[in-house]
Design a protein around this motif. Structure first.
Motif, PDB file in Angstrom:
ATOM      1  N   ILE B   7      37.482  37.114  46.666  1.00  0.00           N
ATOM      2  CA  ILE B   7      38.953  36.773  47.323  1.00  0.00           C
ATOM      3  C   ILE B   7      40.128  37.271  46.840  1.00  0.00           C
ATOM      4  CG2 ILE B   7      38.385  34.360  47.675  1.00  0.00           C
ATOM      5  CD1 ILE B   7      38.732  34.398  50.980  1.00  0.00           C
ATOM      6  N   LEU B   8      39.854  36.387  45.997  1.00  0.00           N
ATOM      7  CA  LEU B   8      40.959  36.059  44.650  1.00  0.00           C
ATOM      8  C   LEU B   8      40.910  36.451  43.262  1.00  0.00           C
ATOM      9  CD1 LEU B   8      44.151  34.513  45.021  1.00  0.00           C
ATOM     10  CD2 LEU B   8      43.098  32.349  44.075  1.00  0.00           C
ATOM     11  N   SER B   9      41.938  37.196  43.150  1.00  0.00           N
ATOM     12  CA  SER B   9      41.425  37.924  41.563  1.00  0.00           C
ATOM     13  C   SER B   9      42.686  37.693  40.701  1.00  0.00           C
ATOM     14  CB  SER B   9      41.262  39.136  41.559  1.00  0.00           C
ATOM     15  OG  SER B   9      40.979  40.342  40.637  1.00  0.00           O
ATOM     16  N   THR B  48      50.484  25.457  36.294  1.00  0.00           N
ATOM     17  CA  THR B  48      51.673  27.180  36.191  1.00  0.00           C
ATOM     18  C   THR B  48      50.951  28.175  36.734  1.00  0.00           C
ATOM     19  OG1 THR B  48      52.078  26.038  34.673  1.00  0.00           O
ATOM     20  CG2 THR B  48      52.550  28.604  34.588  1.00  0.00           C
ATOM     21  N   VAL B  49      49.410  27.969  36.397  1.00  0.00           N
ATOM     22  CA  VAL B  49      48.810  28.876  37.289  1.00  0.00           C
ATOM     23  C   VAL B  49      48.693  28.952  39.211  1.00  0.00           C
ATOM     24  CG1 VAL B  49      46.068  30.126  38.023  1.00  0.00           C
ATOM     25  CG2 VAL B  49      47.369  29.525  35.362  1.00  0.00           C
ATOM     26  N   PHE B  50      48.617  27.688  39.362  1.00  0.00           N
ATOM     27  CA  PHE B  50      48.879  27.390  40.394  1.00  0.00           C
ATOM     28  C   PHE B  50      50.326  27.768  41.249  1.00  0.00           C
ATOM     29  CE2 PHE B  50      46.181  24.011  42.766  1.00  0.00           C
ATOM     30  CZ  PHE B  50      44.845  24.676  41.832  1.00  0.00           C
ATOM     31  N   ASN B  51      51.184  27.373  40.638  1.00  0.00           N
ATOM     32  CA  ASN B  51      52.340  27.693  40.902  1.00  0.00           C
ATOM     33  C   ASN B  51      52.828  29.684  41.044  1.00  0.00           C
ATOM     34  OD1 ASN B  51      53.542  25.272  41.250  1.00  0.00           O
ATOM     35  ND2 ASN B  51      54.295  24.857  39.119  1.00  0.00           N
ATOM     36  N   LEU B  52      51.668  30.178  39.975  1.00  0.00           N
ATOM     37  CA  LEU B  52      51.919  31.489  40.252  1.00  0.00           C
ATOM     38  C   LEU B  52      51.067  32.359  41.590  1.00  0.00           C
ATOM     39  CD1 LEU B  52      51.857  31.628  36.538  1.00  0.00           C
ATOM     40  CD2 LEU B  52      53.526  32.785  37.426  1.00  0.00           C
ATOM     41  N   ILE B  53      50.818  31.691  41.698  1.00  0.00           N
ATOM     42  CA  ILE B  53      49.588  32.274  42.717  1.00  0.00           C
ATOM     43  C   ILE B  53      49.777  32.090  43.554  1.00  0.00           C
ATOM     44  CG2 ILE B  53      47.637  31.653  44.410  1.00  0.00           C
ATOM     45  CD1 ILE B  53      45.887  30.720  41.297  1.00  0.00           C
ATOM     46  N   THR B  54      50.594  30.995  44.300  1.00  0.00           N
ATOM     47  CA  THR B  54      51.239  30.327  45.802  1.00  0.00           C
ATOM     48  C   THR B  54      52.771  30.437  45.883  1.00  0.00           C
ATOM     49  OG1 THR B  54      52.130  27.896  44.744  1.00  0.00           O
ATOM     50  CG2 THR B  54      49.728  28.446  46.351  1.00  0.00           C
ATOM     51  N   GLN B  61      54.480  39.337  33.539  1.00  0.00           N
ATOM     52  CA  GLN B  61      53.384  40.400  33.946  1.00  0.00           C
ATOM     53  C   GLN B  61      51.895  40.356  34.635  1.00  0.00           C
ATOM     54  OE1 GLN B  61      53.544  41.642  29.659  1.00  0.00           O
ATOM     55  NE2 GLN B  61      51.081  41.550  29.753  1.00  0.00           N
ATOM     56  N   GLY B  62      51.566  41.207  35.337  1.00  0.00           N
ATOM     57  CA  GLY B  62      49.734  40.669  35.661  1.00  0.00           C
ATOM     58  C   GLY B  62      50.098  40.997  37.617  1.00  0.00           C
ATOM     59  N   SER B  63      48.864  40.751  37.889  1.00  0.00           N
ATOM     60  CA  SER B  63      48.666  41.479  39.137  1.00  0.00           C
ATOM     61  C   SER B  63      47.767  40.272  39.909  1.00  0.00           C
ATOM     62  CB  SER B  63      47.975  42.074  39.317  1.00  0.00           C
ATOM     63  OG  SER B  63      47.249  42.184  40.595  1.00  0.00           O
ATOM     64  N   ILE B  64      47.954  39.576  40.663  1.00  0.00           N
ATOM     65  CA  ILE B  64      47.318  38.676  42.082  1.00  0.00           C
ATOM     66  C   ILE B  64      46.977  39.188  43.395  1.00  0.00           C
ATOM     67  CG2 ILE B  64      46.793  36.342  42.914  1.00  0.00           C
ATOM     68  CD1 ILE B  64      48.923  34.966  40.309  1.00  0.00           C
ATOM     69  N   ARG B  65      45.466  39.119  43.175  1.00  0.00           N
ATOM     70  CA  ARG B  65      45.307  40.014  44.836  1.00  0.00           C
ATOM     71  C   ARG B  65      44.349  39.210  45.421  1.00  0.00           C
ATOM     72  NH1 ARG B  65      45.491  45.338  45.110  1.00  0.00           N
ATOM     73  NH2 ARG B  65      46.465  46.352  43.324  1.00  0.00           N
ATOM     74  N   LEU B  66      44.953  38.896  46.912  1.00  0.00           N
ATOM     75  CA  LEU B  66      43.781  38.246  47.724  1.00  0.00           C
ATOM     76  C   LEU B  66      43.524  39.272  48.497  1.00  0.00           C
ATOM     77  CD1 LEU B  66      43.513  35.490  49.020  1.00  0.00           C
ATOM     78  CD2 LEU B  66      45.454  35.791  50.601  1.00  0.00           C
ATOM     79  N   LYS B  67      41.519  39.341  48.545  1.00  0.00           N
ATOM     80  CA  LYS B  67      41.474  40.584  49.602  1.00  0.00           C
ATOM     81  C   LYS B  67      42.117  41.986  49.351  1.00  0.00           C
ATOM     82  CE  LYS B  67      41.613  37.074  53.012  1.00  0.00           C
ATOM     83  NZ  LYS B  67      42.049  37.022  54.365  1.00  0.00           N
ATOM     84  N   GLU B  70      48.036  42.899  46.470  1.00  0.00           N
ATOM     85  CA  GLU B  70      48.760  42.109  45.705  1.00  0.00           C
ATOM     86  C   GLU B  70      49.941  40.983  46.461  1.00  0.00           C
ATOM     87  OE1 GLU B  70      48.714  43.033  42.466  1.00  0.00           O
ATOM     88  OE2 GLU B  70      50.375  40.982  42.269  1.00  0.00           O
ATOM     89  N   ILE B  71      49.661  40.023  45.966  1.00  0.00           N
ATOM     90  CA  ILE B  71      50.690  38.537  46.814  1.00  0.00           C
ATOM     91  C   ILE B  71      51.567  38.130  45.471  1.00  0.00           C
ATOM     92  CG2 ILE B  71      48.974  37.967  48.573  1.00  0.00           C
ATOM     93  CD1 ILE B  71      47.914  35.389  45.897  1.00  0.00           C
ATOM     94  N   LEU B  72      51.583  39.256  44.689  1.00  0.00           N
ATOM     95  CA  LEU B  72      52.028  37.965  43.240  1.00  0.00           C
ATOM     96  C   LEU B  72      53.330  38.257  43.586  1.00  0.00           C
ATOM     97  CD1 LEU B  72      52.238  36.479  40.635  1.00  0.00           C
ATOM     98  CD2 LEU B  72      51.906  38.725  39.079  1.00  0.00           C
ATOM     99  N   GLY B  73      54.790  37.994  43.446  1.00  0.00           N
ATOM    100  CA  GLY B  73      56.361  37.972  43.309  1.00  0.00           C
ATOM    101  C   GLY B  73      56.305  37.621  44.985  1.00  0.00           C
TER     102      GLY B  73
END
Lengths: 294, 255
Positions: B7-9, B48-54, B61-67, B70-73
């Motif tokens: 669900i979250l990657s 910091t990971v929490f802060n990046l995800i939310t 750099q990188g990518s955070i995907r929800l389902k 892309e939600i990063l940024g």
């Protein structure tokens, strides 16, 4: 004694204008942490809007006042939208916003002076200018309207913050901006709303001055300075505190004249403020300033 | 487990502060309907990971995907709307607001969102307010806070404040909940009250990502564990596997 009562009454009338300015400024500062001195320009703009609506467009007094309040609310929102938000998006610190705000205040004041001349311009108020005698005290009907407006404005603002959903959102942002964002509150929209409400609540103060002694381009600076003093005295984040601080300053200034020459008025106010900030920086009912910082 | 898409990657996310690489090429998945524990020594980069995800921090750099999206940024309130909410280690309750108000603000409404509809569609707004109120009471009941509904948040005992901080993000209906040390600062009795609650979140269809220092708790609660060290994922897997790895326990306990 009669003089004392007259001065107290005048203090109350002036105080009601300070109250309207201080609760508007305090709402904006407590929520956005923008040291929005251009609020003084919004205050002055409101007065010129009302003057122009009545004298240039020929609108009836009540309509002119309503138009001016709406125009002031929109002006406040535009300042946030066009100046503060773009600066914040580029990571500007609060001092930068303050300097931008100061620049805007000066700019608007001077443009108003060019358009309308620096002379006071007075609106027509009809029978509102008639004087009323209350025992030994002489006031005009307009002065009574000022006091009633401040009281109603204060109560309306507090009810709005307490009971409406948007008011809750404003309080949430004011108390913890991070958490507000976490539950999906859009900070920028809440800021815009805060500017609209804060500007609309202060607008009547400027308009009442245009009705009473006339509007001048530069009066807003004094008002916004006094408002910031009142807010810090009352405690940042507290609307009743801001109102109390404003009333306190006005009474102090006016009662001071009883024994001290009147040119010392602002010296008294700022002198007391200095004592406050050193001895009790949290004001009457304030929260710790750190807790509001991101 | 691997067959089902996460669900979250989190993929190759990096973030530095000045010269410090707080998070470095961080990659892990959070599976839907499970509790994932994010562990690691102090300074490993968990918050910091929490802060990046939310969306409270931007990544280098990188990518955070929800389902898959892309939600990063995105700004935090956008991330919330898409379905990720969090608590803070320092609770950040709205102290001067009542317990129910704290929860109400999390309850999603749409009609009251638009200032103009407040005037034009007052009836619809009122109906929705009532629904939000019902929903908030239901959430308080779930967290056992219903009889404190009208008290100020600051007047609650600390364990109840912890529950409230979970309750108000639960109220948002976002499926993914990030809990930053839900048991820190609590005595064992209060921990016993919180832990089954975290379990029940999953029973209610939530996915939980959890930062926790108490290793015993993590083993007991988590379905999978992600071990973070110096901003990198050293290992990920079932808690028993991670705990058995002497290299990891050495890093964790510093022995």
């Amino acid at each position: 004694m009669d003089l004392f009562l007259q001065l107290a009454a005048t203090g109350l009338v002036v105080g009601s204008l300070y109250v309207l300015c201080a609760i508007g400024w305090g709402l904006i500062y407590g929520t956005t942490l923008h040291f929005h001195v251009a609020h003084g320009a919004v205050f002055t703009l409101a007065a010129y809007y009302a003057y122009a609506a009545q004298k240039l467009l020929g609108l009836p007094l009540a309509i002119a006042v309503l138009v001016a309040i709406c125009a002031a609310a929109i002006s406040g929102m535009l300042i946030d939208l066009l100046i503060y938000q773009p600066l914040e998006r580029r990571g500007a610190i609060r001092t930068t916003l303050f300097i931008a705000s100061l620049g805007l205040l000066t700019l608007i004041e001077n443009v108003l002076a060019i358009i309308f001349t620096p002379d006071p311009l007075r609106m027509d108020v009809g029978s509102l200018g008639d004087s009323v005698q209350l025992g030994p005290v002489f006031l005009t009907r307009l002065h009574l309207v000022s006091v009633a407006t401040a009281l109603l404005g204060l109560l309306a603002l507090m009810a709005f913050l307490k009971y409406s959903r948007w008011g809750q959102a404003i309080r949430a942002v004011s108390s913890s901006p991070e958490m507000a964002r976490t539950v999906g509150i859009d900070l920028r929209r809440v800021h815009l709303l805060t500017y609209a409400v804060g500007s609309a609540i202060t607008a009547p103060a400027g308009i009442l001055i245009a009705m009473d002694v006339g509007v001048e381009p530069y009066r807003g600076t004094t008002f916004v300075l006094l408002a910031s003093v009142a807010v810090i005295m009352g405690g940042i984040g507290s609307i009743p505190g801001a109102a109390l601080g404003a009333l306190f300053l006005a009474l102090l200034e006016n009662l001071g004249v009883w024994k001290i020459p009147s040119e010392w008025q602002s010296t008294i106010a700022f002198g007391v403020f200095l004592i406050f900030i050193v001895v009790r920086p949290r004001g009457f009912f304030g929260r710790k300033i750190q807790s509001a910082e991101i | 487990m691997a067959a089902e898409p996460a669900i979250l990657s989190v993929q190759g996310v990096a973030r530095s502060f000045g010269g410090i690489q707080a998070v470095d090429n961080c990659t892990f998945d959070v599976q839907s309907g499970l509790i994932t524990g994010l562990i690691g020594p102090n300074g490993a980069g968990k918050t910091t990971v929490f802060n990046l995800i939310t969306g409270f921090l931007s990544a280098d750099q990188g990518s955070i995907r929800l389902k898959g999206k892309e939600i990063l940024g995105l700004a935090p309130h956008r991330v919330e709307r898409l379905g990720v909410v969090r608590t803070f280690q320092h609770l950040r309750l709205w102290n001067k607001m009542s317990v129910i108000e704290n929860v109400l603000l999390g309850c999603a409404t749409t009609a009251g969102e638009n200032v103009f509809s407040l005037f034009l569609r007052a009836g619809a707004v009122r109906a929705e307010e009532q629904r939000a109120l019902d929903r908030a009471m239901e959430v308080l009941r779930f967290f056992g806070l219903v009889d404190r509904a009208h008290e100020l948040a600051e007047d609650l005992a600390y364990p109840e404040q912890k529950l409230l901080s979970m309750a108000r993000i639960f109220a948002t209906d976002a499926p993914v909940m990030l809990l930053d040390e839900p048991t820190s600062g609590l005595d064992s009795e209060s921990i016993d009250r919180i832990v089954p609650m975290v379990r029940r979140l999953v029973d209610h269809g939530k996915t939980v990502l959890l930062i926790e220092h108490n290793i015993e708790l993590i083993s007991e609660l988590s379905d999978q564990v992600v071990f973070l060290h110096q901003g990198q994922v050293l290992a990920a897997g079932a808690p028993a596997e991670i705990m058995r790895d002497p290299a990891l326990t050495e890093i964790y306990f510093g022995v």
